[in-house]
Design an enzyme around this catalytic site. Structure first.
Site, PDB file in Angstrom:
ATOM      1  N   HIS A 176      22.250  -6.844  -9.894  1.00  0.00           N
ATOM      2  CA  HIS A 176      22.479  -6.740  -8.450  1.00  0.00           C
ATOM      3  C   HIS A 176      22.612  -5.284  -8.018  1.00  0.00           C
ATOM      4  CE1 HIS A 176      23.529  -7.689  -4.456  1.00  0.00           C
ATOM      5  NE2 HIS A 176      24.700  -8.262  -4.610  1.00  0.00           N
ATOM      6  N   HIS A 182      10.800  -7.621  -5.723  1.00  0.00           N
ATOM      7  CA  HIS A 182      12.008  -8.080  -5.056  1.00  0.00           C
ATOM      8  C   HIS A 182      11.992  -9.600  -5.003  1.00  0.00           C
ATOM      9  CE1 HIS A 182      14.922  -8.757  -1.764  1.00  0.00           C
ATOM     10  NE2 HIS A 182      15.484  -7.655  -2.224  1.00  0.00           N
ATOM     11  N   ASP A 236      15.861   0.286  -3.910  1.00  0.00           N
ATOM     12  CA  ASP A 236      16.407   0.947  -5.097  1.00  0.00           C
ATOM     13  C   ASP A 236      15.434   1.963  -5.687  1.00  0.00           C
ATOM     14  OD1 ASP A 236      18.896  -0.424  -5.236  1.00  0.00           O
ATOM     15  OD2 ASP A 236      17.848  -2.189  -5.972  1.00  0.00           O
TER      16      ASP A 236
END
Length: 465
Positions: free
Chosen positions: A287, A338, A397
């Protein structure tokens, strides 16, 4: 348990043959055949192969969109992140065009359901600044006691301990929870940064910096002020950090830590326990730790690829990643792909421009160009090597770790930075759960264990009896 797992276990704990035997027994008897999930129509991870989540609730707060209906069929589309009905790109365009930092305005919108007026924003920002001060003695008595090298654990412990400094910690009225959330959001930067410097002082023989929070300025400016012993930062740095925080604030009610907040809140527990649970979820590398993996992957890539401008050489490295021949042999290109987005992640699209400005200010344009090249090549390489149920794209990210690196943030604070932003979303979802006085969340699990007959101890032999 195979040999690799045994070795991995030995790296972390002092095991005995008895413990390894019990671990093997548990792993063997807890294994569930993947075909059974199909048989009973159970979606693993509460998601289908196209990334669509099982509908578990309703929310006003935010929505992630990544598909559209064409001729009755759902097809992948460019990603969209919506805060309280507003497209994130429109929200960002608004405060950027008008020359404001966005954290406070976006937090107000997510938590209270409307865009603030000028007067409301000023009042809210002043309140948040006033709540920055930690209780007297908290740094000495809590943060500086039993320092840890994991800042997410340090942050969790500090959040849970603040319960003891609250006169009404168990009051779950919306008014009291709003106050508790505002204080926790405002104080979180001090908890994280002071925890980091305490660890470096005790465990790395470095100097201890405990910088007083600013009595003015934005959330992002105060964060940079706390991190820098000299308190200096550029406008480009502050704007980049502010944007990162805005983009990480919330991501729909189904992400792991936010869903955890809903689940725990539905039991009517206190705010500190709810945030502690959410922090525990976010700490997990699936996460909250992806941006660190991206940075480490690029560190390896920079050493392995001689010409960063050569598409073929970079492409070969990406294929080596997928074939488990490079970096950590995990078969992954970190930061690409994702659970929901397929064609684009709007957060990455927005943030990329700020990362580019930071790279220009820091003289790291060549590294930014490499990131940009990988962002372009990786989806092509993945599509050529693997069966795809949906497209892949760079996620937020992919760039955030590089940005934090350029801001001088230690890696130990990468995931806490995510937490500081996501606390706003957790607050909004906790308030929403309480405002609706919802039922306790209790989904079902189907047992696939056959009925067994009890066997007296003296009659038992080996096996599973």
């Amino acid at each position: 348990m195979d040999e690799a797992q045994k070795n991995n276990t030995r790296n972390y704990i002092e095991t005995t043959p008895e413990i390894l035997h019990l671990a093997e027994l548990a792993q063997k008897n807890d294994y569930i055949d993947a075909d059974l999930y199909k048989k009973y129509h159970v979606m693993r991870g509460l998601r289908d192969l196209q990334g669509h989540g099982v509908l578990a609730g309703l929310t006003h707060i935010s929505e992630v969109r990544a598909s559209r209906i064409v001729d009755g069929e759902r097809v992948p589309d460019y990603g969209q992140l919506v805060y309280r009905g507003y497209d994130i790109k429109d929200l960002v365009r608004g405060f950027v065009t008008e020359g404001r930092f966005g954290f406070e305005e976006t937090a107000y919108l997510l938590m209270f359901g409307k865009r603030p007026t000028h007067e409301e924003l000023i009042s809210f920002a002043k309140q948040m600044i006033a709540y920055r001060q930690l209780p007297v003695g908290f740094v000495r008595d809590v943060i500086m006691k039993a320092p840890s090298d994991n800042m997410m654990n340090t942050l969790s412990r500090s959040v849970l301990t603040l319960y003891s400094y609250d006169k009404y910690p168990e009051d779950t009225s919306v008014a009291n929870v709003v106050l508790q959330c505002m204080k926790l959001i405002s104080r979180a930067p001090m908890l994280a940064v002071y925890g980091y410097y305490t660890d470096r002082y005790y465990n790395a023989d470095e100097s201890l910096f405990v910088v007083q929070p600013m009595d003015r300025g934005s959330f992002a400016e105060n964060l940079l002020h706390l991190l820098r012993p000299d308190g200096n930062y550029s406008k480009v740095e502050a704007l980049a950090l502010d944007m990162a925080l805005v983009l990480h604030m919330d991501h729909g009610g189904g992400n792991n830590s936010t869903f955890t907040t809903h689940v725990v809140t539905s039991s009517m527990t206190d705010t500190y326990s709810a945030f502690g649970a959410a922090l525990g979820s976010l700490k997990g590398p699936r996460h909250g730790g992806a941006n660190i993996k991206v940075v480490h992957m690029f560190d390896d890539m920079k050493k392995s690829v001689s010409d960063w401008t050569d598409d073929e050489e970079v492409g070969r490295y990406l294929k080596a990643l997928l074939h488990k021949e490079a970096f950590d042999q995990a078969g992954l290109i970190y930061g690409v792909g994702h659970a929901v987005y397929s064609k684009s992640d709007p957060r990455a699209e927005i943030f990329k421009a700020y990362v580019q400005r930071l790279a220009a200010e820091k003289g790291r344009e060549d590294e930014f160009a490499l990131y940009s090249k990988v962002e372009s090549l990786a989806p092509q390489v993945i599509a050529a090597e693997r069966k795809m149920y949906k497209g892949v794209c760079a996620n937020v990210d992919f760039y955030s770790g590089f940005a934090y690196q350029m801001l001088g943030l230690p890696e130990e604070l990468f995931t806490p930075m995510f937490a500081l932003a996501r606390m706003v979303g957790w607050s909004a979802h906790r308030i929403e759960e309480l405002a609706n006085n919802s039922k306790i969340i209790r989904p079902a699990y189907k047992s696939i264990e056959p009925d067994n007959t009890y066997v007296p101890m003296e009659e038992r032999e080996g096996g599973n009896t």
